[in-house]
Design an enzyme around this catalytic site. Structure first.
Site, PDB file in Angstrom:
ATOM      1  N   CYS A 202       0.898  -1.200  -0.059  1.00  0.00           N
ATOM      2  CA  CYS A 202      -0.042  -0.102  -0.016  1.00  0.00           C
ATOM      3  C   CYS A 202       0.916   1.271   0.053  1.00  0.00           C
ATOM      4  O   CYS A 202       1.688   1.498   1.030  1.00  0.00           O
ATOM      5  CB  CYS A 202      -0.615   0.078   1.198  1.00  0.00           C
ATOM      6  SG  CYS A 202      -2.462   0.720   1.050  1.00  0.00           S
ATOM      7  N   GLY A 203       0.877   2.175  -1.035  1.00  0.00           N
ATOM      8  CA  GLY A 203       1.763   3.189  -1.175  1.00  0.00           C
ATOM      9  C   GLY A 203       2.977   2.838  -2.076  1.00  0.00           C
ATOM     10  O   GLY A 203       3.602   4.104  -2.318  1.00  0.00           O
TER      11      GLY A 203
END
Lengths: 364, 249
Positions: free
Chosen positions: B198-199
């Protein structure tokens, strides 16, 4: 539109109220009393998870357990059950011919850590659920901010609604997440007032193109069968492919069906001819008027479509004797012509994934 | 000349991206192309580093005998000794110090030949396997790792954190884009540790921002994508890239 929503709630209620009758036997190695204890009879929610049943199971066997620390796990005919897969999905996948009650075995010792991820009870299940929800949010919205920014109390309320099977509470909290749904093609086809005008969206923010969170479990069989009872048991998770990939929906005026979704996910089981944009036999949705809409991210859609088409061309069709024999979603075996959007809007699990069990027959 | 820091690396990159439209993700096909190229280049350099290899994996394990054109797979680097040397020795697994631009590259190549690391007998050696797997959800590569003793006993997360402190729950949030959890390996179906993606896409987009955005060119060099992803992720688990991989551009 309100009627459509009522119908959707009805279907979701059926899903949430669905349950599997379990007959849970204590593994013989842990039986220390004579006579051995009778099995525990429990009605397990389809949308729930096996470790959440432990508070009901443990008291039943407490007096017969050997002393020591409990590490609880479940098994069906020798196959350790993955606790992070919803109970209903496990049942649909592993019981080709539905067995009622479903006879499974519980162990309090000897956790198979080489096969199963450790489970520390409710917290592990909750974490796994929230993680799946984040993944679903990312697939739908392109980011998981809505889930990450949930307040502690909302998160707890959401989790408790799943544990208790409280659909109303769940809908109340999950609506704050604003997870866009896809347009319900079934409803717009059925209703005479299907044209809502361009650009109008309801409170759920329906989009015309996008990615749908799907978890596909594919069981491959090399034997042919007439009766589901004749199928040999799944004795290893190696026989099941877990395909955790979103389905990319492209609206082209005609209805996107379950058949289209399966071609998207398992192109290797469809011949090259059916991969082209030909009409589905017996179903003609060309009468549906195209509703112009804003593409949320036009570049991405174009890129995705290109990639999808490319992957279809590249996919190798296995052989004419490879075929999909069975598709099960929430215990239902839908027809291939059903609009995929209907399945998504009605048969999702609380983690916002559509879990699909598929049985395929392949040549030797 | 040797480039030892990520920042310097990016100033010599000539590829320009259409930054507005690219969101930092890649397709599965792109990942495979980039990974194969990455593995080939790594091996061709014949360096002291153990090679990454592409492991093809059938989409359905029960169809192993059938050849599916659309190959899936992952990048694999296995049996890497992650044990820290004794206190008297130089800490050879430490992350690159940005200040040490000029001196250390060639030294580092020699230092990280873990296969010849000499340990005193009472210090049991720990090893790690690294797999780079494509995530269809996040559309980025994801790092999976598994650590074990020389007798095969798997290591628990707190034992891993001792060897790779950047993986710890305290330090990872500092990188602002990753945290480590135990999940099932998508192909091997066993519990592995996963560095959460995530990211990653935002991070990758940022990495490519260096350059003249006034003249955007839609040239995506996929090998570079994996290289840059690896530069960032590798730091977390203490793996570095041979300088020749970076120089050869």
């Amino acid at each position: 539109m309100r009627k459509a929503l009522q119908k959707r709630m009805e279907a979701q209620k059926y899903v949430w109220e669905g349950a599997i009758p379990l007959q849970i036997h204590l593994h013989e190695s842990q039986v220390t009393t004579l006579p051995p204890p009778p099995p525990a009879l429990i009605l397990a929610p389809r949308i729930g998870y096996l470790p959440l049943l432990v508070p009901l199971i443990k008291p039943h066997f407490r007096s017969t357990l050997p002393p020591g620390v409990d590490t609880i796990w479940f098994e069906y005919r020798g196959l350790p059950l993955k606790w992070y897969i919803p109970t209903g999905v496990l049942f649909d996948l592993l019981c080709a011919e539905p067995e009622r009650p479903w006879n499974i075995t519980v162990h309090f010792r000897g956790y198979p850590g080489n096969v199963l991820i450790p489970c520390d009870g409710e917290d592990s299940v909750k974490w796994s659920f929230i993680n799946s929800l984040k993944e679903a949010a990312y697939i739908i919205n392109g980011n998981c901010k809505n889930v990450m920014n949930m307040s502690q109390s909302d998160q707890l309320e959401l989790w408790h609604s799943v544990m208790n099977g409280n659909l109303e509470a769940y809908l109340r909290v999950s609506s704050k997440l604003k997870l866009a749904t896809i347009e319900d093609e079934y409803t717009s086809l059925c209703s005479s007032k299907s044209q809502q005008g361009s650009g109008e969206t309801d409170f759920t923010g329906q989009v015309k193109t996008g990615r749908v969170p799907v978890r596909l479990y594919v069981w491959g069989l090399s034997e042919d069968f007439d009766d589901l009872e004749d199928i040999s048991q799944v004795d290893s998770w190696e026989k099941i492919s877990y395909v955790n990939r979103p389905v990319e929906i492209h609206k082209e005026g005609k209805c996107f069906t379950l058949h289209d979704a399966m071609k998207n996910l398992l192109p290797e089981f469809f011949s090259d001819e059916s991969l082209s944009d030909s009409k589905l036999a017996g179903v003609d949705f060309e009468d549906v008027q195209k509703i112009p809409s804003e593409d949320v991210s036009s570049n991405k859609v174009v890129e995705d479509r290109g990639q999808n088409a490319y992957e279809h061309r590249e996919a190798c069709y296995i052989s004419s004797s490879a075929e999909i024999k069975l598709i099960r979603i929430q215990g239902i075996e839908p027809k291939l012509e059903i609009p995929f959007s209907w399945l998504v809007n009605n048969l999702l699990n609380p983690d916002h994934f559509l879990h699909i069990c598929v049985c395929v027959k392949v040549p030797q | 000349m040797c480039l030892a820091t990520l920042e310097v690396f990016w100033t010599v990159i000539e590829v320009m991206m259409d930054v507005c439209n690219w969101d930092g993700t890649v397709s599965a096909k792109d990942f495979r192309i980039g990974a194969l190229s990455f593995a080939q280049k790594w091996e061709s350099l014949n360096s002291a580093f153990p090679p990454w290899s592409w492991v093809p994996c059938p989409k359905h394990s029960w169809l192993a005998s059938h050849e599916l054109l659309q190959e899936e797979g992952y990048l694999s680097l296995e049996n890497i000794c992650i044990s820290r040397p004794n206190e008297e020795d130089i800490d050879q697994n430490s992350q690159t110090d940005p200040g040490e631009e000029e001196t250390s590259c060639s030294e580092k190549e020699d230092d990280i030949d873990d296969a010849t690391l000499v340990q005193s007998n009472h210090h049991e050696l720990h090893y790690c396997d690294f797999h780079v797997v494509y995530s269809y959800t996040f559309r980025v590569p994801v790092l999976y790792l598994r650590a074990y003793c020389s007798d095969g006993r798997p290591l628990l997360l707190d034992e891993i954190e001792k060897e790779l402190p950047a993986c710890s729950s305290k330090e990872l949030p500092e990188t602002k884009w990753a945290f480590i959890t135990q999940e099932e390996h998508p192909y091997l179906k066993r519990p592995w540790y996963k560095l959460h993606p995530c990211g990653t896409s935002e991070f990758m987009k940022l990495l490519f921002l260096g350059g003249d955005t006034a003249q955007p060119k839609l040239e995506v060099v996929l090998e570079l994508y994996l290289l840059s992803w690896f530069s960032a992720v590798g730091q977390v688990v203490g793996l570095t890239i041979p300088c020749k991989m970076l120089n050869d551009r």
